[in-house]
Design an enzyme around this catalytic site. Structure first.
Site, PDB file in Angstrom:
ATOM      1  N   CYS A 270     -12.983  -5.816  -5.973  1.00 26.98           N
ATOM      2  CA  CYS A 270     -14.287  -5.148  -6.072  1.00 26.98           C
ATOM      3  C   CYS A 270     -15.372  -6.134  -6.519  1.00 26.98           C
ATOM      4  O   CYS A 270     -15.092  -7.139  -7.179  1.00 26.98           O
ATOM      5  CB  CYS A 270     -14.225  -4.035  -7.099  1.00 26.98           C
ATOM      6  SG  CYS A 270     -12.995  -2.767  -6.803  1.00 26.98           S
TER       7      CYS A 270
ATOM      8  N   CYS B  57     -14.980   1.569 -10.108  1.00 23.14           N
ATOM      9  CA  CYS B  57     -13.677   2.238 -10.073  1.00 23.14           C
ATOM     10  C   CYS B  57     -12.986   2.092 -11.432  1.00 23.14           C
ATOM     11  O   CYS B  57     -13.429   1.319 -12.297  1.00 23.14           O
ATOM     12  CB  CYS B  57     -12.824   1.655  -8.954  1.00 23.14           C
ATOM     13  SG  CYS B  57     -12.149   0.022  -9.316  1.00 23.14           S
TER      14      CYS B  57
ATOM     15  N   ASN C 286     -17.901  -7.328  -3.050  1.00 25.43           N
ATOM     16  CA  ASN C 286     -16.524  -6.973  -2.710  1.00 25.43           C
ATOM     17  C   ASN C 286     -15.983  -7.915  -1.641  1.00 25.43           C
ATOM     18  O   ASN C 286     -16.687  -8.308  -0.725  1.00 25.43           O
ATOM     19  CB  ASN C 286     -16.379  -5.494  -2.317  1.00 25.43           C
ATOM     20  CG  ASN C 286     -17.313  -5.031  -1.230  1.00 25.43           C
ATOM     21  OD1 ASN C 286     -18.445  -5.498  -1.121  1.00 25.43           O
ATOM     22  ND2 ASN C 286     -16.858  -4.096  -0.426  1.00 25.43           N
TER      23      ASN C 286
ATOM     24  N   GLU D  46     -17.617  -5.732  -8.844  1.00 24.62           N
ATOM     25  CA  GLU D  46     -17.808  -5.783 -10.295  1.00 24.62           C
ATOM     26  C   GLU D  46     -16.870  -6.804 -10.932  1.00 24.62           C
ATOM     27  O   GLU D  46     -17.265  -7.593 -11.791  1.00 24.62           O
ATOM     28  CB  GLU D  46     -17.554  -4.406 -10.927  1.00 24.62           C
ATOM     29  CG  GLU D  46     -18.501  -3.328 -10.447  1.00 24.62           C
ATOM     30  CD  GLU D  46     -17.986  -2.551  -9.224  1.00 24.62           C
ATOM     31  OE1 GLU D  46     -17.328  -3.161  -8.343  1.00 24.62           O
ATOM     32  OE2 GLU D  46     -18.246  -1.340  -9.156  1.00 24.62           O
TER      33      GLU D  46
ATOM     34  N   CYS E  46     -11.976  -1.491 -12.406  1.00 25.11           N
ATOM     35  CA  CYS E  46     -13.119  -2.311 -12.835  1.00 25.11           C
ATOM     36  C   CYS E  46     -13.587  -1.898 -14.229  1.00 25.11           C
ATOM     37  O   CYS E  46     -13.935  -2.750 -15.048  1.00 25.11           O
ATOM     38  CB  CYS E  46     -14.270  -2.199 -11.844  1.00 25.11           C
ATOM     39  SG  CYS E  46     -14.000  -3.182 -10.363  1.00 25.11           S
TER      40      CYS E  46
ATOM     41  N   GLU F 220     -12.752  -8.017   0.757  1.00 23.56           N
ATOM     42  CA  GLU F 220     -11.601  -7.273   1.267  1.00 23.56           C
ATOM     43  C   GLU F 220     -10.580  -8.212   1.903  1.00 23.56           C
ATOM     44  O   GLU F 220     -10.860  -9.388   2.170  1.00 23.56           O
ATOM     45  CB  GLU F 220     -12.074  -6.221   2.271  1.00 23.56           C
ATOM     46  CG  GLU F 220     -12.936  -5.153   1.605  1.00 23.56           C
ATOM     47  CD  GLU F 220     -13.405  -4.086   2.570  1.00 23.56           C
ATOM     48  OE1 GLU F 220     -13.241  -4.227   3.801  1.00 23.56           O
ATOM     49  OE2 GLU F 220     -13.967  -3.087   2.082  1.00 23.56           O
TER      50      GLU F 220
HETATM   51 ZN   LIG Z   1     -13.587  -1.616  -8.757  1.00 16.52          ZN
END
Ligand SMILES: [Zn+2]
Length: 157
Positions: free
Chosen positions: A72, A111, A61, A74, A114, A63
């Site tokens: 993210c 999420c 990830n 993934e 993703c 940010e």
């Molecule tokens: Zn995600």
């Protein structure tokens, strides 16, 4: 009215039960948590994608102070795999996470955004992508992204 039901099958595994490539994949996802950039959440996520040529591509990830601008693990991993190895089909993705420097007991799931992006990789390469969700106490294996995203937003042509 007719009630309908969607069921998915998944496994809870010990890492040692996975084949060697998948064990390597989990190790890479764990290693990727070390280079996550997550100063705001302090929640490090690592992902690793296994391609059909045996190459493993990692991501984590990333940010940003303008929060939605981050990405993210993934999607970082899958987009990198697809951009650098477009001719190689993703076979599996492993995901691991640390909170405050400790791996989570129970696995986290990708999420919704993703799942949608990973599903598109499945559709693009016309092949299911196995998902391995690592936790120190429990690791789950799901046989395809489609299983994790019923009623997906897909093309109907
Ligand atoms: Zn995600």
């Amino acid at each position: 009215m007719k009630a309908k039901e969607i069921r998915i099958a998944y496994c809870s595994v010990d890492i040692g039960e996975l084949d060697k490539d998948l064990q390597r994949l989990v190790e890479e996802a764990k290693r990727q948590t070390d280079s996550a950039y997550c100063p705001y959440s302090n929640f490090s996520v690592g992902a690793a994608v296994l391609l059909d040529n045996g190459v493993i591509v990692g991501g984590n990830n990333q940010e940003n102070i303008a929060y939605p601008s981050g990405l993210c693990a993934e999607r970082t991993a899958m987009f990198y795999a697809n951009s650098q190895h477009p001719d190689h089909k993703p076979m599996a993705i492993a995901i691991a996470a640390k909170n405050g420097g400790q791996f989570l007991d129970k696995p986290i799931c990708p999420c919704g955004g993703c799942r949608q992006a990973l599903l598109e990789a499945e559709l693009r390469y016309k092949s299911p992508i196995r998902v391995i969700l690592y936790g120190t106490q429990d690791t789950l294996v799901i046989e395809s992204i489609a299983d994790m995203l019923p009623f997906a937003f897909v093309s109907f042509d």
